[in-house]
Design an enzyme around this catalytic site. Structure first.
Site, PDB file in Angstrom:
ATOM      1  N   CYS A 165       0.819  -1.226   0.000  1.00  0.00           N
ATOM      2  CA  CYS A 165       0.000   0.000   0.000  1.00  0.00           C
ATOM      3  C   CYS A 165       0.850   1.273   0.000  1.00  0.00           C
ATOM      4  O   CYS A 165       0.331   2.356  -0.262  1.00  0.00           O
ATOM      5  CB  CYS A 165      -0.958   0.010   1.184  1.00  0.00           C
ATOM      6  N   HIS A 213      -3.045   7.094   2.813  1.00  0.00           N
ATOM      7  CA  HIS A 213      -3.501   5.786   2.327  1.00  0.00           C
ATOM      8  C   HIS A 213      -4.845   5.476   2.993  1.00  0.00           C
ATOM      9  O   HIS A 213      -5.013   5.646   4.192  1.00  0.00           O
ATOM     10  CB  HIS A 213      -2.475   4.707   2.668  1.00  0.00           C
ATOM     11  N   ASN A 239     -10.230  -0.211   0.586  1.00  0.00           N
ATOM     12  CA  ASN A 239      -8.775  -0.107   0.545  1.00  0.00           C
ATOM     13  C   ASN A 239      -8.295  -0.618  -0.811  1.00  0.00           C
ATOM     14  O   ASN A 239      -8.425  -1.802  -1.107  1.00  0.00           O
ATOM     15  CB  ASN A 239      -8.183  -0.939   1.698  1.00  0.00           C
TER      16      ASN A 239
HETATM   17  C1  LIG Z   1      -9.801  -5.311  10.316  1.00  0.00           C
HETATM   18  C2  LIG Z   1     -10.427  -4.242  11.221  1.00  0.00           C
HETATM   19  C3  LIG Z   1     -11.487  -3.503  10.458  1.00  0.00           C
HETATM   20  C4  LIG Z   1     -11.092  -4.952  12.390  1.00  0.00           C
HETATM   21  O1  LIG Z   1     -11.634  -3.976  13.263  1.00  0.00           O
HETATM   22  P1  LIG Z   1     -11.382  -4.069  14.838  1.00  0.00           P
HETATM   23  O2  LIG Z   1     -12.104  -2.988  15.451  1.00  0.00           O
HETATM   24  O3  LIG Z   1      -9.895  -4.149  15.048  1.00  0.00           O
HETATM   25  O4  LIG Z   1     -12.100  -5.423  15.173  1.00  0.00           O
HETATM   26  P2  LIG Z   1     -11.502  -6.647  15.976  1.00  0.00           P
HETATM   27  O5  LIG Z   1     -10.493  -7.363  15.154  1.00  0.00           O
HETATM   28  O6  LIG Z   1     -11.086  -6.164  17.330  1.00  0.00           O
HETATM   29  O7  LIG Z   1     -12.818  -7.530  16.081  1.00  0.00           O
HETATM   30  C5  LIG Z   1     -13.914  -7.158  16.891  1.00  0.00           C
HETATM   31  C6  LIG Z   1     -14.990  -8.194  16.711  1.00  0.00           C
HETATM   32  O8  LIG Z   1     -15.608  -8.035  15.420  1.00  0.00           O
HETATM   33  C7  LIG Z   1     -15.596  -9.276  14.734  1.00  0.00           C
HETATM   34  N1  LIG Z   1     -15.496  -9.027  13.304  1.00  0.00           N
HETATM   35  C8  LIG Z   1     -14.379  -9.014  12.519  1.00  0.00           C
HETATM   36  N2  LIG Z   1     -14.715  -8.772  11.246  1.00  0.00           N
HETATM   37  C9  LIG Z   1     -16.057  -8.592  11.221  1.00  0.00           C
HETATM   38  C10 LIG Z   1     -16.972  -8.305  10.197  1.00  0.00           C
HETATM   39  N3  LIG Z   1     -16.601  -8.121   8.927  1.00  0.00           N
HETATM   40  N4  LIG Z   1     -18.283  -8.196  10.536  1.00  0.00           N
HETATM   41  C11 LIG Z   1     -18.708  -8.357  11.777  1.00  0.00           C
HETATM   42  N5  LIG Z   1     -17.880  -8.651  12.809  1.00  0.00           N
HETATM   43  C12 LIG Z   1     -16.563  -8.752  12.532  1.00  0.00           C
HETATM   44  C13 LIG Z   1     -14.410 -10.013  15.310  1.00  0.00           C
HETATM   45  O9  LIG Z   1     -14.538 -11.414  15.127  1.00  0.00           O
HETATM   46  C14 LIG Z   1     -14.473  -9.632  16.771  1.00  0.00           C
HETATM   47  O10 LIG Z   1     -15.428 -10.403  17.404  1.00  0.00           O
HETATM   48  P3  LIG Z   1     -15.213 -10.875  18.954  1.00  0.00           P
HETATM   49  O11 LIG Z   1     -15.131  -9.594  19.733  1.00  0.00           O
HETATM   50  O12 LIG Z   1     -16.425 -11.667  19.212  1.00  0.00           O
HETATM   51  O13 LIG Z   1     -13.926 -11.631  18.948  1.00  0.00           O
HETATM   52  C15 LIG Z   1      -9.351  -3.253  11.751  1.00  0.00           C
HETATM   53  O14 LIG Z   1      -8.516  -3.905  12.688  1.00  0.00           O
HETATM   54  C16 LIG Z   1      -8.484  -2.681  10.645  1.00  0.00           C
HETATM   55  O15 LIG Z   1      -8.956  -1.969   9.801  1.00  0.00           O
HETATM   56  N6  LIG Z   1      -7.167  -2.970  10.687  1.00  0.00           N
HETATM   57  C17 LIG Z   1      -6.245  -2.518   9.699  1.00  0.00           C
HETATM   58  C18 LIG Z   1      -6.327  -3.438   8.512  1.00  0.00           C
HETATM   59  C19 LIG Z   1      -5.607  -2.876   7.315  1.00  0.00           C
HETATM   60  O16 LIG Z   1      -5.566  -1.702   7.109  1.00  0.00           O
HETATM   61  N7  LIG Z   1      -5.020  -3.767   6.504  1.00  0.00           N
HETATM   62  C20 LIG Z   1      -4.373  -3.395   5.323  1.00  0.00           C
HETATM   63  C21 LIG Z   1      -3.067  -2.749   5.598  1.00  0.00           C
HETATM   64  S1  LIG Z   1      -2.668  -1.638   4.331  1.00  0.00           S
END
Ligand SMILES: CC(C)(COP(=O)(O)OP(=O)(O)OC[C@H]1O[C@@H](n2cnc3c(N)ncnc32)[C@H](O)[C@@H]1OP(=O)(O)O)[C@@H](O)C(=O)NCCC(=O)NCCS
Length: 331
Positions: A116, A258, A288
């Site tokens: 990215c 980004h 993204n």
């Molecule tokens: C992936 C992302 C959206 C997840 O959001 P988050 O707030 O960190 O969520 P968590 O991982 O803490 O998960 C919270 C809960 O939601 C759930 N969950 C994850 N994806 C879900 C979805 N699509 N829909 C509903 N629930 C979801 C998880 O299982 C978790 O459940 P639990 O509490 O029962 O275990 C976030 O971490 C993110 O954007 N990270 C950066 C990713 C990124 O940018 N990647 C590319 C790099 S360039």
């Protein structure tokens, strides 16, 4: 290095495929819901390339618009750089495919692989060639068809990514000219490279039936940890850009980061001490799009009448690697 030249943007363009995958479409595919996706990421929809449409095709559309904006022809280009993690194929590089589609030949072509952060890395490469006077007009394209590398059974990744392309034509200007690119800063932290990977398809895990069975041809991610790193590295890169140019954050008109998650963007704005309203956000529409996200967001900002010529723009990126980078310029 001080030379008589610096680089500046001569023209910009972008392209989003027509097909749309909305949050409600995803509700039918994995256990998720529109409200969760909006609240946790800010994303509402993403664009997906059509069958038979390749990364080089997205590049071509974006490039044609950038050439038109720059009032140039493809024959004016001296170098083609494509930032992508989803090339048409491993070999030859996608830049050579684009060169052929542009109907030109002979000029060097290079794919830049920094996930990215790839567009900022490519911008920096272009800047070095222009500053040294080696090349005058350089095409940089950030382009991805990420949806083909995503597992639509993994709700944590499949909601995030989309396809698209954005192109800039960089050209030479006098070092003392008031506009242009002032600096680029690039970084990488390979020790946390396992947070976001696409395991198969290289020399380590060549394709096999086992790869397909294990789903190793899809991106895998530790989202929460990436989030933490993203906020810290993007904030640091922004601070580095300002410090090295003796500029205060109040002098920045727009931050073009980004586009990964709106909460990451809000957090960076807060840490960096800049109002959220000065951050260009395009991920609602695109998700993204990895290396394409910055030129797509920039183009959207210009078309919406926010970003104008003469304004101070700060660009910030992070991605798999973990790579990161920033650029400061007067557009
Ligand atoms: C992936 C992302 C959206 C997840 O959001 P988050 O707030 O960190 O969520 P968590 O991982 O803490 O998960 C919270 C809960 O939601 C759930 N969950 C994850 N994806 C879900 C979805 N699509 N829909 C509903 N629930 C979801 C998880 O299982 C978790 O459940 P639990 O509490 O029962 O275990 C976030 O971490 C993110 O954007 N990270 C950066 C990713 C990124 O940018 N990647 C590319 C790099 S360039």
């Amino acid at each position: 290095m001080r030379t008589p030249f610096r680089s500046k943007i001569a023209g910009i363009g972008s392209y989003l495929p027509k097909k749309i995958l909305s949050n409600s479409d995803l509700e039918k595919m994995v256990e998720t819901n529109d409200q969760w996706i909006r609240e946790r990421t800010g994303i509402e929809r993403r664009h997906l390339a059509a069958e038979g449409e390749y990364t080089s095709d997205l590049c071509l559309h974006a490039t044609e618009r950038a050439l038109q904006d720059a009032k140039m022809n493809s024959s004016d280009l001296d170098l083609i750089l494509i930032a992508t993690s989803t090339p048409d194929q491993v070999m030859p590089n996608t830049a050579t495919v684009l060169q052929h589609k542009l109907g030109i030949s002979g000029i060097p072509c290079l794919d830049v692989s920094a996930a990215c952060s790839g567009f900022v890395y490519a911008l920096s490469v272009a800047d070095q060639f222009i500053r040294t006077g080696t090349y005058k007009n350089i095409l940089i394209v950030g382009a991805e068809i990420l949806h083909r590398m995503v597992n639509y059974k993994d709700r944590e990744t499949c909601i995030l990514f989309g396809d698209g392309a954005g192109a800039w034509i960089m050209t030479q200007t006098d070092f003392d000219s008031p506009d242009g690119l002032f600096s680029t800063h690039l970084r990488a932290n390979g020790e946390v490279g396992d947070l976001f990977i696409l395991p198969a398809g290289g020399s380590k895990i060549p394709y096999s039936q086992e790869v397909l069975d294990k789903g190793q041809h899809y991106v895998m991610m530790k989202g929460r940890e990436i989030f933490r790193h993203a906020v810290r590295t993007m904030t640091e890169c922004c601070q580095l850009a300002l410090k090295s140019n003796s500029i205060q954050s109040e002098q920045v008109d727009w931050v073009v980061p980004h586009q990964a998650n709106v909460r990451i963007l809000d957090s960076v704005a807060e840490h960096f001490g800049i109002p959220k309203e000065k951050v260009i956000v395009s991920l609602r529409e695109t998700g993204n799009t990895s290396a394409a996200s910055i030129p797509l967001a920039f183009d959207m900002g210009v078309r919406e009448g926010k970003i104008k010529r003469g304004q101070m723009i700060l660009i910030a990126a992070f991605g798999a690697g973990l790579t990161s980078g920033s650029a400061l310029m007067r557009y």
